[in-house]
Design a protein around this motif. Structure first.
Motif, PDB file in Angstrom:
ATOM      1  N   LYS A   1     -10.635  -3.388  -4.156  1.00 21.59           N
ATOM      2  CA  LYS A   1      -8.964  -3.061  -4.098  1.00 21.59           C
ATOM      3  C   LYS A   1      -8.411  -4.015  -5.086  1.00 21.59           C
ATOM      4  O   LYS A   1      -7.251  -3.763  -5.777  1.00 21.59           O
ATOM      5  CB  LYS A   1      -8.644  -3.072  -2.719  1.00 21.59           C
TER       6      LYS A   1
ATOM      7  N   ASN B   1      -6.455  -2.883  -8.299  1.00 17.01           N
ATOM      8  CA  ASN B   1      -4.985  -2.835  -8.739  1.00 17.01           C
ATOM      9  C   ASN B   1      -4.390  -3.838  -9.600  1.00 17.01           C
ATOM     10  O   ASN B   1      -3.397  -3.225 -10.251  1.00 17.01           O
ATOM     11  CB  ASN B   1      -4.169  -3.084  -7.045  1.00 17.01           C
TER      12      ASN B   1
ATOM     13  N   LYS C   1       0.859  -1.081   0.113  1.00 17.83           N
ATOM     14  CA  LYS C   1       0.113   0.102  -0.040  1.00 17.83           C
ATOM     15  C   LYS C   1       0.768   1.182   0.010  1.00 17.83           C
ATOM     16  O   LYS C   1       0.730   2.114  -0.852  1.00 17.83           O
ATOM     17  CB  LYS C   1      -0.861  -0.114   1.068  1.00 17.83           C
TER      18      LYS C   1
ATOM     19  N   TYR D   1       0.505  -5.651  -4.581  1.00 13.63           N
ATOM     20  CA  TYR D   1      -0.534  -5.009  -3.757  1.00 13.63           C
ATOM     21  C   TYR D   1      -1.830  -6.223  -3.935  1.00 13.63           C
ATOM     22  O   TYR D   1      -2.559  -6.483  -2.974  1.00 13.63           O
ATOM     23  CB  TYR D   1      -0.682  -3.541  -3.797  1.00 13.63           C
TER      24      TYR D   1
ATOM     25  N   LEU E   1      -3.668  -8.670  -1.260  1.00 11.87           N
ATOM     26  CA  LEU E   1      -5.073  -8.540  -0.983  1.00 11.87           C
ATOM     27  C   LEU E   1      -5.869  -9.738  -1.171  1.00 11.87           C
ATOM     28  O   LEU E   1      -6.768 -10.292  -0.502  1.00 11.87           O
ATOM     29  CB  LEU E   1      -5.642  -7.278  -1.620  1.00 11.87           C
TER      30      LEU E   1
END
Length: 310
Positions: A127, A131, A89, A105, A109
């Motif tokens: 997210k 990404n 992050k 990232y 996640l």
């Protein structure tokens, strides 16, 4: 009135001081290179806790982004998803144009989502997708990123953003980057959609491409090749080699847990009519997960070898 002299004394750096500084800088560079080599060796030997300690020590004296990246990787190898998430992050915010940081990232996640309950996983989907798509935009030739997007869109339920058509779209893009990855990805989507004939057609085509396969950088490719060889009973020696390489190089970042690789090894040996090795590998799989249904079924098939001519 005469002109006032403005000739202030110039600063001169003595040559002997320069030489001392040069030696110091060279020593520092050599030390940094040696330290990096030490960390790489620890990682290669899977001494992740020691590598983590060394990287944290380095970060107390420098904020080098490459050290942070390697620390995030080491956290991932240990399944420390929250720590890895914090690192990536920070890196994606500080360096938004670097595709690999966005990809990693999204990857950590996704691993956290897999290890969490459904409620937590749902909060991470946006997210993860964001990404991966950002990484694909920044690096449109990345095979790993396109595989991540294929996997994401094929496994997500449609109600939260899954899409078979998008999965096929990224699989087709993969084919333009790497034929073997593309056909594997297309087969994978068909397999997930319970279309075994189309999956088999694409999977078998990948086996024709093995002779042109160069150096494999993505460990998951070893697993995929080994899996296909075992499923269809073809090129069994190559299948054993690739599954063995997957196991040898395995880290939690690879996605498919070792219990499945052990199960696949057992199936390969059964198809090769090598009962002792088949028994050895299926036992390893069941020691990890005694309830793994495909492994339990495979154990029955192995036990029946020599009785039914299998």
């Amino acid at each position: 009135m005469g002109r006032t002299s403005d000739k202030s004394p110039k600063f001169r750096f003595p040559m002997k001081h320069f030489l001392v500084l040069l030696v110091y800088v060279q020593s520092f560079v050599c030390l940094a290179q040696n330290t990096e080599a030490d960390v790489d060796q620890l990682i290669n030997e899977k001494e992740y806790a020691q590598a983590e300690a060394e990287l944290l020590r380095q970060l107390r004296v420098t904020s080098d982004r490459n050290i942070k990246d390697k620390l995030g990787e080491v956290y991932g190898y240990q399944g420390k998803w929250d720590d890895a998430i914090a690192i990536y992050k920070e890196l994606t915010e500080a360096y938004p144009q670097i595709a690999n940081y966005a990809f990693r990232y999204g990857g950590v996640l996704a691993k956290k989502a897999q290890d969490s309950n459904k409620l937590i996983a749902l909060t991470l989907v946006g997210k993860i997708k964001g990404n991966f798509k950002k990484a694909a935009t920044l690096d449109p030739k990345s095979i790993e990123v396109h595989w991540a997007l294929v996997d994401l869109y094929v496994t997500l339920p449609g109600i939260i953003g899954g899409s078979t058509s998008k999965a096929f779209g990224y699989a087709e893009k993969l084919k333009s980057l790497s034929a073997i990855d593309g056909y594997l990805a297309i087969g994978y989507v068909h397999e997930y959609n319970e279309d075994p004939e189309k999956a088999k057609h694409n999977y078998l085509y990948t086996l024709r491409l093995l002779d042109d396969l160069g150096n494999i950088k993505r460990n998951q490719l070893h697993y995929q090749i080994g899996k296909i060889c075992g499923e269809y009973g073809l090129k069994l020696e190559e299948g054993l080699y690739h599954m063995g390489q997957y196991i040898k190089n395995y880290t939690p970042l690879d996605g498919v847990p070792l219990k499945w690789a052990y199960f696949r090894m057992a199936k390969l040996y059964r198809k090769k009519e090598d009962k002792p090795n088949a028994q050895k590998w299926i036992a390893k799989a069941l020691r990890i997960d005694s309830t793994l249904k495909p492994a339990l079924e495979e154990q029955k098939s192995i036990d029946a070898m020599g009785k039914l001519g299998l």
